[in-house]
Every structure is written in structure tokens, then in C-alpha cells.
Write an enzyme that holds these catalytic residues in place. Structure first.
Site, PDB file in Angstrom:
ATOM      1  N   LEU A   1      -5.638   2.556  -7.037  1.00  0.00           N
ATOM      2  CA  LEU A   1      -4.923   2.016  -5.884  1.00  0.00           C
ATOM      3  C   LEU A   1      -3.518   1.545  -6.225  1.00  0.00           C
ATOM      4  O   LEU A   1      -2.627   1.547  -5.374  1.00  0.00           O
ATOM      5  CB  LEU A   1      -5.707   0.840  -5.279  1.00  0.00           C
ATOM      6  CG  LEU A   1      -7.081   1.157  -4.687  1.00  0.00           C
ATOM      7  CD1 LEU A   1      -7.762  -0.123  -4.231  1.00  0.00           C
ATOM      8  CD2 LEU A   1      -6.944   2.133  -3.521  1.00  0.00           C
ATOM      9  N   GLY A   2      -3.317   1.116  -7.454  1.00  0.00           N
ATOM     10  CA  GLY A   2      -1.999   0.626  -7.842  1.00  0.00           C
ATOM     11  C   GLY A   2      -1.999   0.147  -9.280  1.00  0.00           C
ATOM     12  O   GLY A   2      -3.059  -0.028  -9.903  1.00  0.00           O
TER      13      GLY A   2
ATOM     14  N   GLY B   1       0.002  -2.643 -12.152  1.00  0.00           N
ATOM     15  CA  GLY B   1       0.841  -3.812 -12.367  1.00  0.00           C
ATOM     16  C   GLY B   1       1.060  -4.010 -13.845  1.00  0.00           C
ATOM     17  O   GLY B   1       0.558  -3.249 -14.683  1.00  0.00           O
TER      18      GLY B   1
ATOM     19  N   GLY C   1      -2.437  -4.641 -15.496  1.00  0.00           N
ATOM     20  CA  GLY C   1      -3.611  -3.820 -15.308  1.00  0.00           C
ATOM     21  C   GLY C   1      -3.499  -2.837 -14.167  1.00  0.00           C
ATOM     22  O   GLY C   1      -2.462  -2.715 -13.512  1.00  0.00           O
TER      23      GLY C   1
ATOM     24  N   VAL D   1      -5.492  -1.221 -10.643  1.00  0.00           N
ATOM     25  CA  VAL D   1      -6.436  -1.556  -9.573  1.00  0.00           C
ATOM     26  C   VAL D   1      -7.106  -0.281  -9.077  1.00  0.00           C
ATOM     27  O   VAL D   1      -6.432   0.718  -8.793  1.00  0.00           O
ATOM     28  CB  VAL D   1      -5.724  -2.269  -8.407  1.00  0.00           C
ATOM     29  CG1 VAL D   1      -6.735  -2.633  -7.322  1.00  0.00           C
ATOM     30  CG2 VAL D   1      -5.008  -3.517  -8.906  1.00  0.00           C
TER      31      VAL D   1
ATOM     32  N   LYS E   1      -9.612  -4.853 -10.254  1.00  0.00           N
ATOM     33  CA  LYS E   1      -8.445  -4.900 -11.139  1.00  0.00           C
ATOM     34  C   LYS E   1      -8.928  -4.955 -12.585  1.00  0.00           C
ATOM     35  O   LYS E   1      -9.619  -5.893 -12.993  1.00  0.00           O
ATOM     36  CB  LYS E   1      -7.587  -6.120 -10.828  1.00  0.00           C
ATOM     37  CG  LYS E   1      -6.348  -6.237 -11.712  1.00  0.00           C
ATOM     38  CD  LYS E   1      -5.518  -7.458 -11.317  1.00  0.00           C
ATOM     39  CE  LYS E   1      -4.292  -7.571 -12.197  1.00  0.00           C
ATOM     40  NZ  LYS E   1      -3.474  -8.760 -11.851  1.00  0.00           N
TER      41      LYS E   1
ATOM     42  N   ASP F   1       5.728 -14.629  -8.332  1.00  0.00           N
ATOM     43  CA  ASP F   1       6.017 -13.195  -8.215  1.00  0.00           C
ATOM     44  C   ASP F   1       5.794 -12.721  -6.777  1.00  0.00           C
ATOM     45  O   ASP F   1       5.110 -11.731  -6.534  1.00  0.00           O
ATOM     46  CB  ASP F   1       5.144 -12.397  -9.183  1.00  0.00           C
ATOM     47  CG  ASP F   1       5.710 -11.003  -9.451  1.00  0.00           C
ATOM     48  OD1 ASP F   1       6.905 -10.782  -9.172  1.00  0.00           O
ATOM     49  OD2 ASP F   1       4.957 -10.137  -9.924  1.00  0.00           O
TER      50      ASP F   1
END
Length: 725
Positions: free
Chosen positions: A445-446, A448, A451, A453, A468, A564
Site C-alpha cells: 500500500l505504501g 515510509g 517500513g 505497509v 506496517k 511529520d
């Protein structure tokens, strides 16, 4: 329909094209004094002019009820009920519009239920809006109307006044007052409570809109295009729950607090008779969210997208048809005498449940095992709750199981008894479970800095989640990151924050399990989506985010600096609600500490100037980041875009240039933009990104400014430091 910033009371219009199977010529619009109805008579109701709505008798479990229902559709839909404390009514009951102008229900043995209070009405009318009205002799002055006394439903054009509440029904077949209520509080907050709660205190709430402090005279309103929103003094927009723009013609809308405690917005298309209503919005997607849904000694689980109540082992439902009555023992409680068969312990996990704290003793026991032993050695103990090295002993019959999670220790012997321990944090998963949940970490999904996700599905409930997985190469920092997220998210509960459902801490593996956000991130919607959010949606996003940050700063048990805030860390659910995620960079503050110095955190372009100057960092760094995000939301573009002309590359520079030259409409491409609201939002953004932290408002002040409850002075020019990105 007025835009939120126009401060004009919405004009409600109704357009109905009703297709009826009976002769509308017989429909009655006016009811004269002396008229009456019987549940088994030739005429059981008074119809509106088109025959869409009816006021009169309808079937109820064990008898009848008097109320208003939609008569122009195949499946009767009740929208208002009289005398809910007196149901069911017998077949000998009479509904009368008396000769002295009162509306009453006469029961057997001379008992009478007054519906309209004092008399004096000359004409009664069932209207096509769903409102039943009593007029005086001039037929213009309204003496009483059902719209002023809502029961469990709001119709288009109706509102819930400050201090009023909607109460759920007992069941779909019994419209007596049930166990949940939705209250429009006098402090401006819309809150749901169990009706059985001793008082409407925040500790008893299971839903809150978060508009507390917006002032008196706030009302919940439903428009004829499905727009559900809050107004102050009937003119000043406060908050919208749904988006306007649904079709009006041949459609009726109603909002109802259902039997399960969730309030939903329904639509019915009159041109497609025979089809059921559609749910177009609900206050919660969790069918077990209603506090106390399963009653004493019962717990709730979602099964095939429906709530299902189950009794604890050793208990049966008092009434299987009414879960809220709870569960009672099906065994004789054990005494202190130990039989020859002995006892043993095993662990059972109860999901979606939480124990009410009703301890009679708190022994010295710092571990679960010691707490269990203390309970086993106490003749009065039937449940032991263990939380954060605190042991509490309880009698089982006083317990109510609600949401969260419980570890249950079951004693296996001739008679069943139960020992329970509470874990107030999220659920612990094994790595193997999460590997199955994500199908081998298949769908990403994404990503960062700490880590990746993945999308997953918990098989037992078929609930979608986001998992995550922290990077192994960041083991040392990852462990600290993991512990921070666990401590922070595990203690936060707010509609504008993502919810942590569970975690895994197995060997070198560190994973977090979050609720799944169906619409992705705010960055996806603002920058990558073909359909940009409309002006109303943008304003709602900004207000949602501000409420989430305000909660972190001032309403958490321990104040939190997120550090953030950016569009990639704002997730959107299926109802368009913005939720702040990724607390991995959060900095916790002690109660007596408001400033902290540390290395630069956050994302380039969103960090406040004090990070670069190595100055003490406060909650004002989040205010700065919010200001940048606010400009991105309003303009639907990134903070930096090198593809644009040189004077537009840096968003803040361009916004200030347009502000100075009074050309703010150049910033947006939406025809529905309200100029005054845009001006207010831009000024809020400039105050948030002031270089001097002390000049930036608190997030509480930001929320008030966004919602239009305080004046906004002209901000100083903040552009002198925009080159620091």
C-alpha cells in the site's frame, strides 16, 4: 443550498413524484376536530396530500403503535412514534383529534396518552414533508408539530435542537425506547451514549463528532439532498457529516439511529418501487460499536458484516431475541471447596470486548499469574482484571463486556467458572498470522522511512487491515520506533486518528496492524486523483486534520507532537473522513514538559524553521506543518512544483502574491468556492506558518478559526523564510 461559508440558512425544497397503488384522490390533507382512528377500523391513518406519508396506527410486536410512516412504498418505514413508553397498544385503542383541539390516544380502562399537550388547535394536517402539524383557527400559526419532537429519525427539513436526543428502538418490530441515544448537546457536540448510562459523561460516550465548545444553539440538520450538517443559530455553518449533491427528485432521505446504536443516512428512490432503501452514510463501520449492545456478561463480534452477540462460557441469554438484556448463569457458582477432580487453566481470547471496572479488591500482584492465583484463592472472586501490573478482583455478575479486548482464563472443572484479564492495548498477533493475513505480504500500500505497509484481510471477521512491517536493517531504531508507536497509538482514540488494531513483536519482526483506509492518502486524492475534491470536501478535510492534531496536543493523556504532518500521513476512509496516521516520529511530552530539543525530524518542505535553527521544539512545529498542508488542500497541488512558472513554484510564495494582489480565486479551479471562506482559510494558513513559533496559534485556536467562531486578524508577511525548504 448555501455553501458552508455563506452563513445563510439553507432553503429546503421538496419535489416528489410518487407512484402509488391506491387512489390518491382519497388522500386526506386536513383533519378536523372530532376525527378519530382505530387500528382495526375502515380507516387506520390520515394521509398526506400525495399519499406519501401517513399518520395513524401500524402493527407492533404484541399489538399496535401510533406514528408516522412512509405509506407510498411497498415496505412500511416508520419515521416517528408517539408514546413510546406505552407500547404496545391494544386493538381497542382510539386515536382522536378532540373537539377542544388536542391530539390524544384513548386506551382501555380510561387511560389516555396526550400527544400534543394543550389544546386549541382547529385543523390538523399530515404533510408531504413527513411532518404532522396542528394549526390554530387562522390556519397559519403552528401550535404543535411532530418535527419539533423527533423520536429516532430526522427527515429532510427537520433538525435536532440543542439539548434534544434521538433514542433507538428496542428492535425492528418494537418501537419502544431502546438502549442507545444520539444527543445534540448544549455545548455544540454531537455525542452517542448508551441510554442505560447513569449520566451523559464522556467516559460513557462511544461516538462524538468533536465539536464541543462551538457554542450554544447548535442544531443537527438534514437537507433534501442528503446533506447532514451542524448549524449555529440556524445560519452559521459548523460541521458537515455528509456531502451535499445527492439527487432530490423522486428521492427521500432519512437519518435514523438504528437498533444497533449506529445512526445512518438512508435514501429511497421513489421511481423504483419495491427496492429496499440504500445506506449512503453511517456514523461507524463497526457493527459492534454500540456500547452495551450485548448486555451483561455478553460480548460482540462482527460475523459476515453483521453484529453477533455471544454469552460467556457458562452463561445463556436472558432473552435470545433481545441481546441487550445480557446473559445469566447456566450453572451453580463454585464454593471454596476443592473437589477431587482438581482444576486446570487454559487461555481463551475474547475479541471486541472490554470489562467494566467494578473491582471489590486490589491485591498485591504484579503479574498475570499472580493475579490469577489471587483470584483462585479468593472465595468471592469470579473475574480478575490485570492491566499495567495492576490486579483487580471482581464478581462476575456485575460485569458488562463492551469494546476492546479481553484475555479469558477458564477453569475446567465439574462446574464452569471464568477468570478474566484485561489487556487495554491492541491485540497481539503472531508473525504467521500476519503473513496469512497479507497473503505473504503480497499487496503493498505504501512505503515510509521505517517500513512498508501491506494490505491484509483478517479471515475470522473478513475485515480489511493495513499491516506496517518495520525494516529489519533499522532494527535498533525500528525497535524504538515500534515501542513509540505502540505507546502513542495504543492510548489514542479519536475519529480523526487511525486506529491501531494490533501488533507483532516476534524475534526480529516488528509489525503494526491498523484499520484499513479505503480511499488511500490525502496525497493520492489531492495530487494523483483524476477527480479533485470539491470545495466543501476540502474544507472538511482541513477541519478533520485540525481536530486530530488538537486532540494529540491537548486532549491525550500524554501530549503528543506528531512531527511529520504531511498529506502522505493523512489517510481517508470511505466516508471522506480524514485521519492522521504514522506516529513513528511522534515525540511524547511529559505533563510538566512543553518543549524538547532533538535532531531534525519530519519531511523536507513541512518542517518548521526552528528545526533548522536547532531551537527548542514545541507543539508549534505541527501547527507550521498544518499550515503548509492547508495550502496544499485549498489549491490541490504540491508545496513545490518545478513544472510551473517561476513565481508559482513555491506554493506559499504564490499564495501570498495572490493574497497581496487580491487575486485569491487564481489559486483554485472550483466554481463553487466561497470567496469569504477562501480568504479566511488563507489567513489561517499564514498565521500557522509564521517563522516565530510564538506567533503561531495553538491548534485549539486553529480549529476555532477554521470553524468560523473567532475573528482572524490580518497576518504578518511570512514569506521572508520560504527559501528554507
Amino acid at each position: 443550498m448555501a455553501t458552508p461559508g455563506s452563513h445563510v440558512a439553507p432553503f429546503i425544497s421538496f419535489v416528489f413524484t410518487v407512484f402509488l397503488t391506491f387512489d390518491t384522490a382519497k388522500a386526506q390533507s386536513n383533519v378536523t376536530r372530532g376525527s378519530s382512528l382505530r387500528p382495526t377500523g375502515a380507516i387506520t391513518s390520515w394521509l398526506s396530500p400525495s399519499g406519501l406519508y401517513a399518520f395513524g396506527f401500524y402493527p407492533q410486536t404484541g399489538g399496535y403503535a401510533v406514528g408516522i410512516y412512509v405509506a407510498g412504498i411497498a415496505e412500511r418505514t416508520v419515521v416517528w412514534t408517539a408514546g413510546r413508553d406505552n407500547l404496545p397498544l391494544s386493538n381497542n385503542t382510539t386515536l382522536r383529534f378532540t373537539t377542544d383541539g388536542r391530539l390524544v390516544v384513548d386506551q382501555t380502562q380510561g387511560q389516555q396518552i396526550s400527544i400534543s399537550g394543550t389544546g386549541g388547535a382547529s385543523i390538523a394536517s399530515m404533510q408531504d414533508s413527513g411532518n404532522f402539524v396542528l394549526y390554530d383557527s387562522d390556519r397559519r400559526t403552528v401550535l404543535w408539530q411532530s418535527f419539533d419532537h423527533p423520536t429516532d429519525t430526522l427527515l429532510a427539513g427537520q433538525r435536532l435542537l440543542a439539548g434534544q436526543a434521538l433514542f433507538s428502538s428496542v428492535s425492528k418490530a418494537d418501537d419502544s425506547i431502546g438502549i442507545f441515544k444520539l444527543r445534540m448537546q448544549t455545548d455544540g457536540n454531537l455525542v452517542q451514549y448508551p441510554n442505560s448510562a447513569f449520566e451523559d459523561a464522556s467516559v460513557n460516550a462511544y461516538y462524538a463528532l468533536g465539536t464541543v465548545g462551538t457554542g450554544p444553539n447548535v442544531t443537527l440538520n438534514l437537507d433534501s439532498d442528503g446533506f447532514l450538517y451542524l448549524l449555529q443559530n440556524s445560519t452559521f455553518y459548523i460541521r458537515n457529516l455528509t456531502q451535499e449533491g445527492y439527487p432530490r427528485e423522486n428521492v427521500i432521505f432519512r437519518m435514523k439511529i438504528d437498533v444497533d446504536g449506529i445512526f445512518r443516512l438512508y435514501s429511497y428512490n421513489l421511481s423504483t418501487r419495491g427496492q429496499n432503501e440504500s445506506v449512503i452514510w453511517s456514523s461507524s463501520g463497526n457493527k459492534c460499536t454500540g456500547l452495551g449492545l450485548c448486555g451483561v456478561n455478553g460480548y460482540c463480534q462482527v460475523w459476515h458484516d453483521a453484529a453477533r452477540c455471544t454469552c460467556l462460557p457458562g452463561f445463556d441469554f436472558v432473552n435470545p431475541a433481545v441481546w441487550s438484556l445480557g446473559c445469566q448463569r447456566n450453572y451453580t457458582a463454585e464454593t471454596c471447596k476443592i473437589d477431587d477432580k482438581g482444576t486446570s487453566l487454559q487461555i481463551t481470547i475474547f475479541l471486541n470486548a472490554r470489562w467494566e471496572d467494578a473491582a471489590y479488591a486490589i491485591p498485591e500482584a504484579s503479574t498475570e499469574e499472580a493475579c490469577s492465583l489471587a483470584c483462585l484463592n479468593d472465595c468471592n472472586c469470579e473475574a480478575a482484571l490485570f492491566t499495567a501490573q495492576s490486579c483487580k478482583l471482581q464478581r462476575l455478575h456485575t460485569i458488562m463486556m463492551w469494546r476492546s479486548q479481553v484475555w479469558a482464563y477458564r477453569k475446567i472443572s465439574e462446574h464452569v467458572s471464568i477468570k478474566l484479564f484485561e489487556d487495554v492495548g491492541p491485540r497481539a498477533f503472531s508473525y504467521a498470522e500476519l503473513e496469512r493475513t497479507t497473503d505473504g505480504f503480497k499487496e503493498e500500500l505504501g512505503r515510509g522511512s521505517f517500513g512498508i505497509v501491506y494490505k491484509g484481510i483478517i479471515q475470522s471477521s473478513m475485515k480489511m487491515v493495513a499491516v506496517k512491517k518495520l525494516k529489519k536493517e533499522l532494527a535498533q531504531e525500528g525497535e524504538k520506533e515500534f515501542q513509540t508507536e505502540m505507546k502513542v497509538i495504543g492510548r489514542t482514540h479519536h475519529r480523526n486518528l487511525t486506529r491501531l488494531l494490533g501488533y507483532c513483536c516476534e524475534g526480529p519482526e516488528r509489525l503494526l496492524v491498523f484499520e484499513y483506509m479505503t480511499r488511500g492518502s490525502l496525497a493520492d486524492i489531492l495530487f494523483d486523483s483524476k477527480r479533485k475534491p470539491c470545495w466543501t470536501e476540502r474544507i472538511k478535510m482541513a477541519i478533520d486534520i485540525a481536530h486530530g492534531i488538537f486532540y494529540l496536543h491537548e486532549e491525550c493523556e500524554t501530549p503528543i507532537i506528531h512531527c511529520d504532518i504531511k498529506p502522505q500521513n493523512i489517510l481517508m476512509d470511505e466516508y471522506g473522513c480524514a485521519k492522521i496516521s504514522d506516529f513513528g516520529l511522534a515525540k511524547l511530552l511529559e505533563h510538566d514538559q512543553t518543549r524538547t530539543s532533538t535532531f531534525i525530524r519530519g519531511t523536507r518542505g513541512y518542517v518548521a524553521p526552528e528545526w533548522h535553527k536547532k531551537l527548542p521544539v514545541t507543539v508549534k512545529v505541527d501547527v507550521y506543518s498544518f499550515g503548509v498542508v492547508l495550502f496544499e488542500i485549498l489549491c490541490c497541488r504540491r508545496k513545490l512544483d518545478n513544472s510551473l512558472p517561476s513565481n508559482e513554484i513555491i506554493l506559499e510564495d504564490w499564495v501570498y502574491e495572490c493574497y497581496e494582489t487580491d487575486q485569491l480565486l487564481k489559486l483554485v479551479d472550483d466554481e463553487d468556492v466561497d470567496r469569504r471562506t477562501l480568504d479566511r482559510m488563507i489567513k489561517i494558513g499564514f498565521w500557522c506558518i509564521q517563522e516565530e513559533p510564538s506567533l503561531r496559534p495553538s491548534m485549539k485556536k486553529v480549529v476555532l478559526m477554521l470553524e468560523g467562531t473567532v475573528n482572524i486578524p490580518v497576518p504578518p508577511n511570512p514569506t521572508s523564510f520560504f527559501s528554507v525548504v
